[in-house]
Design an enzyme around this catalytic site. Structure first.
Site, PDB file in Angstrom:
ATOM      1  CB  CYS A   1      -0.954   0.017   1.188  1.00 11.00           C
ATOM      2  SG  CYS A   1      -0.190  -0.297   2.774  1.00 11.00           S
TER       3      CYS A   1
ATOM      4  CD  GLU B   1      -4.328   6.629   2.679  1.00  8.26           C
ATOM      5  OE1 GLU B   1      -3.130   6.925   2.712  1.00  8.26           O
ATOM      6  OE2 GLU B   1      -4.741   5.454   2.658  1.00  8.26           O
TER       7      GLU B   1
END
Length: 177
Positions: free
Chosen positions: A67, A115
């Site tokens: 990620c 996010e």
């Protein structure tokens, strides 16, 4: 060789770019920015990583295969391939975008992740090698074992992992139909 920028991509709730900003400043201010989470499966097993002790948040926690954030000037797909190579030593992985979601988490050190997280899924049976600056451990784990541990000890896992795993599994299940 061009030096990589540390500028992240700010977005709105429709994932349209609204600006750019330096990574640490964005996390200090808690601004919405683009990110991605990658899930590489090998049958019923998922390759997961334990985040390195030096990470600025969620250090030592388990998370998906890889990620990060795309940097200004690169596509999310380019960033995914680059980070898979950097974090996991994986150079050739075929992935597809499974969906996206927004989450917000405030960490004890004062940083905030806010996010627009794009979830990517792929099948991968090849070799991997953890970059110790990014990842302290990589391992393949059966999904049923992983889910049981997430229920029993959720504190061992990164906050975004729960939602992102659901999206990845739903995508895989719909692709099998």
């Amino acid at each position: 060789m061009e030096k990589e920028t540390n500028d992240l991509i700010l977005v709105d709730l429709d994932d349209c770019e609204t600006g750019r900003g330096e990574k640490l400043k964005i996390h200090r201010k808690g601004l919405l920015h683009r990110a991605f989470s990658v899930f590489l499966f090998n049958g019923d097993r998922l390759l997961i990583q334990r985040r390195a002790a030096g990470k600025y948040h969620s250090a030592g926690l388990w998370a998906n295969t890889c990620c990060s954030h795309p940097r200004a000037g690169e596509t999310t797909e380019e960033a995914v391939q680059k980070r898979l190579a950097l974090e996991c030593g994986i150079r050739e992985a075929e992935i597809r975008e499974a969906g996206r979601f927004v989450y917000r988490a405030v960490f004890p050190n004062g940083l905030t992740e806010y996010e627009m997280d794009h979830v990517f899924v792929g099948e991968y049976a090849g070799p991997f090698n953890a970059n110790p600056e990014e990842v302290s451990e990589l391992r393949r784990i059966p999904l049923d074992e992983l889910k049981q541990d997430m229920l029993c000890a959720p504190e061992r896992y990164a906050v975004w992992f729960f939602t992102a795993l659901g999206i990845a599994e739903q995508f895989r299940n719909s692709a099998k139909r």
